[in-house]
Design an enzyme around this catalytic site. Structure first.
Site, PDB file in Angstrom:
ATOM      1  N   ASP A 141       3.151  -5.082  -0.532  1.00  0.00           N
ATOM      2  CA  ASP A 141       4.013  -4.037  -1.080  1.00  0.00           C
ATOM      3  C   ASP A 141       5.118  -3.704  -0.083  1.00  0.00           C
ATOM      4  O   ASP A 141       5.603  -2.571  -0.023  1.00  0.00           O
ATOM      5  CB  ASP A 141       3.180  -2.780  -1.402  1.00  0.00           C
ATOM      6  CG  ASP A 141       3.944  -1.787  -2.252  1.00  0.00           C
ATOM      7  OD1 ASP A 141       3.567  -0.592  -2.268  1.00  0.00           O
ATOM      8  OD2 ASP A 141       4.957  -2.187  -2.875  1.00  0.00           O
ATOM      9  N   LYS A 144      10.431  -7.327  -0.357  1.00  0.00           N
ATOM     10  CA  LYS A 144      10.099  -8.308  -1.414  1.00  0.00           C
ATOM     11  C   LYS A 144      10.453  -9.741  -0.994  1.00  0.00           C
ATOM     12  O   LYS A 144       9.811 -10.679  -1.422  1.00  0.00           O
ATOM     13  CB  LYS A 144      10.772  -7.926  -2.733  1.00  0.00           C
ATOM     14  CG  LYS A 144      10.522  -6.460  -3.137  1.00  0.00           C
ATOM     15  CD  LYS A 144       9.057  -6.035  -3.014  1.00  0.00           C
ATOM     16  CE  LYS A 144       8.904  -4.511  -3.018  1.00  0.00           C
ATOM     17  NZ  LYS A 144       7.542  -4.083  -2.564  1.00  0.00           N
ATOM     18  N   ASP A 163       2.615  -6.034  -5.468  1.00  0.00           N
ATOM     19  CA  ASP A 163       3.292  -5.024  -6.270  1.00  0.00           C
ATOM     20  C   ASP A 163       4.722  -5.486  -6.572  1.00  0.00           C
ATOM     21  O   ASP A 163       5.268  -6.337  -5.864  1.00  0.00           O
ATOM     22  CB  ASP A 163       3.333  -3.690  -5.505  1.00  0.00           C
ATOM     23  CG  ASP A 163       3.861  -2.542  -6.373  1.00  0.00           C
ATOM     24  OD1 ASP A 163       4.388  -1.569  -5.807  1.00  0.00           O
ATOM     25  OD2 ASP A 163       3.752  -2.630  -7.624  1.00  0.00           O
ATOM     26  N   ASN A 164       5.330  -4.962  -7.609  1.00  0.00           N
ATOM     27  CA  ASN A 164       6.764  -5.107  -7.892  1.00  0.00           C
ATOM     28  C   ASN A 164       7.213  -6.522  -8.207  1.00  0.00           C
ATOM     29  O   ASN A 164       8.339  -6.910  -7.868  1.00  0.00           O
ATOM     30  CB  ASN A 164       7.594  -4.595  -6.706  1.00  0.00           C
ATOM     31  CG  ASN A 164       7.180  -3.244  -6.253  1.00  0.00           C
ATOM     32  OD1 ASN A 164       6.729  -3.059  -5.123  1.00  0.00           O
ATOM     33  ND2 ASN A 164       7.293  -2.264  -7.142  1.00  0.00           N
ATOM     34  N   GLU A 193       6.526   2.626 -10.946  1.00  0.00           N
ATOM     35  CA  GLU A 193       5.917   3.946 -10.698  1.00  0.00           C
ATOM     36  C   GLU A 193       6.795   5.088 -11.216  1.00  0.00           C
ATOM     37  O   GLU A 193       8.001   5.126 -11.003  1.00  0.00           O
ATOM     38  CB  GLU A 193       5.644   4.155  -9.189  1.00  0.00           C
ATOM     39  CG  GLU A 193       6.785   3.879  -8.258  1.00  0.00           C
ATOM     40  CD  GLU A 193       6.752   2.465  -7.707  1.00  0.00           C
ATOM     41  OE1 GLU A 193       6.190   1.573  -8.384  1.00  0.00           O
ATOM     42  OE2 GLU A 193       7.283   2.221  -6.626  1.00  0.00           O
TER      43      GLU A 193
HETATM   44  O1  OZZ Z   1      11.545  -1.948  -1.866  1.00  0.00           O
HETATM   45  C1  OZZ Z   1      10.399  -1.578  -2.123  1.00  0.00           C
HETATM   46  N1  OZZ Z   1       9.417  -1.620  -1.213  1.00  0.00           N
HETATM   47  C2  OZZ Z   1       9.724  -2.043   0.133  1.00  0.00           C
HETATM   48  C3  OZZ Z   1       8.707  -1.409   1.028  1.00  0.00           C
HETATM   49  C4  OZZ Z   1       8.813  -1.485   2.335  1.00  0.00           C
HETATM   50  C5  OZZ Z   1       7.828  -0.831   3.213  1.00  0.00           C
HETATM   51  O2  OZZ Z   1       7.160  -1.836   3.955  1.00  0.00           O
HETATM   52  C6  OZZ Z   1       7.392  -1.600   5.339  1.00  0.00           C
HETATM   53  N2  OZZ Z   1       7.307  -2.901   6.035  1.00  0.00           N
HETATM   54  C7  OZZ Z   1       6.138  -3.199   6.675  1.00  0.00           C
HETATM   55  C8  OZZ Z   1       5.997  -4.410   7.324  1.00  0.00           C
HETATM   56  C9  OZZ Z   1       7.056  -5.329   7.324  1.00  0.00           C
HETATM   57  O3  OZZ Z   1       6.957  -6.440   7.927  1.00  0.00           O
HETATM   58  C10 OZZ Z   1       8.247  -4.993   6.654  1.00  0.00           C
HETATM   59  C11 OZZ Z   1       8.367  -3.766   6.006  1.00  0.00           C
HETATM   60  C12 OZZ Z   1       8.701  -0.858   5.405  1.00  0.00           C
HETATM   61  O4  OZZ Z   1       8.877  -0.188   6.626  1.00  0.00           O
HETATM   62  C13 OZZ Z   1       8.514   0.084   4.240  1.00  0.00           C
HETATM   63  O5  OZZ Z   1       7.645   1.154   4.553  1.00  0.00           O
HETATM   64  C14 OZZ Z   1      10.088  -1.005  -3.446  1.00  0.00           C
HETATM   65  C15 OZZ Z   1      11.149  -0.617  -4.248  1.00  0.00           C
HETATM   66  C16 OZZ Z   1      10.910  -0.055  -5.502  1.00  0.00           C
HETATM   67  N3  OZZ Z   1      12.019   0.313  -6.314  1.00  0.00           N
HETATM   68  O6  OZZ Z   1      11.833   0.800  -7.453  1.00  0.00           O
HETATM   69  O7  OZZ Z   1      13.184   0.146  -5.838  1.00  0.00           O
HETATM   70  C17 OZZ Z   1       9.606   0.137  -5.975  1.00  0.00           C
HETATM   71  C18 OZZ Z   1       8.534  -0.251  -5.163  1.00  0.00           C
HETATM   72  O8  OZZ Z   1       7.232  -0.092  -5.576  1.00  0.00           O
HETATM   73  C19 OZZ Z   1       8.763  -0.834  -3.910  1.00  0.00           C
HETATM   74  O9  OZZ Z   1       7.663  -1.229  -3.166  1.00  0.00           O
HETATM   75 MG    MG Z   2       5.894  -1.208  -4.391  1.00  0.00          MG
END
Ligand code: OZZ
Ligand code: MG
Length: 208
Positions: A141, A144, A163-164, A193
């Site tokens: 999650d 992406k 997820d997603n 969500e």
């Molecule tokens: O972009 C999305 N998620 C990216 C999440 C990123 C998370 O993962 C961490 N991370 C931890 C370890 C790493 O290596 C890299 C990042 C980042 O620091 C952040 O906390 C997203 C976007 C939407 N949306 O509707 O736009 C909906 C969702 O459910 C999503 O998950």
């Molecule tokens: Mg997500």
């Protein structure tokens, strides 16, 4: 200066949830995100699918990529037996500070090991750092565009739950797990969500 969204989410948990009651923490976050301010937690609808996959796999070791505020961390930890281990990776130190407090408020800190860093760096070190050569379940999650490279780093006997896969989407990952003979993949249709937009979780069993 103005507070951040994760800070406002934590404040809602501390105001509305009962300390030590993980379900009340999950409920407080879902209510905050539905009625006050949207945030990118897996949410209640996809969260039920997550719960059912966790219960079915009944993992002794779980890896979560992308802690954010700890919402799915709490959902997963609550379903694990006391001796199970959940390692969750968070890249953003400000999010990690919030997630640690949400996890603590839910009383789940015993089962959760929050590690700060990036998946690309930490996954290869999992073996020596945590003595875990493979995880029973991995919840993807995080960013992406990291799903596919990280899945390739982890090809050693896991169930992947992503997820997603529709919104925002991870097309290269989806194509890979659905067409590779190494995986048996299954799509759980749901919604993004707190919205009516289609999204879903993809469960991919590594076949070796
Ligand atoms: O972009 C999305 N998620 C990216 C999440 C990123 C998370 O993962 C961490 N991370 C931890 C370890 C790493 O290596 C890299 C990042 C980042 O620091 C952040 O906390 C997203 C976007 C939407 N949306 O509707 O736009 C909906 C969702 O459910 C999503 O998950
Ligand atoms: Mg997500």
């Amino acid at each position: 200066t103005r507070s951040t969204r994760p800070q406002r989410l934590l404040a809602a948990v501390q105001k509305n949830a009962t300390r030590g009651d993980p379900r009340s923490v999950v409920k407080a976050i879902d209510e905050f995100c539905r009625y006050t301010e949207w945030a990118m937690n897996v949410g209640d609808e996809k969260g039920c699918i997550l719960d059912s996959v966790v219960s079915e796999v009944n993992p002794a070791t779980v890896l979560e990529l992308g802690t954010y505020c700890g919402y799915s961390t709490v959902r997963i930890a609550t379903l694990l037996p006391p001796d199970a281990k959940l390692i969750t990776l968070e890249f953003n130190p400000d999010f990690a500070v919030i997630a640690r407090q949400v996890i603590a408020w839910a009383g789940q800190e015993e089962k959760v090991h929050l590690v700060e860093g990036s998946s690309g760096d930490l996954i290869p070190k999992m073996k020596e750092q945590f003595g875990v050569k493979s995880f029973d379940l991995v919840f993807l999650d995080h960013w992406k565009d990291r799903y596919l490279p990280d899945a390739k780093l982890m090809e050693a006997g896991s169930v992947l739950l992503a997820d997603n896969v529709i919104c925002p989407g991870s097309p290269d990952y989806l194509d890979y797990v659905r067409n590779s003979p190494k995986y048996r993949s299954q799509y759980f249709k749901s919604h993004l969500e707190y919205t009516k937009v289609e999204d879903g979780l993809e469960k991919s069993v590594f076949l070796g």
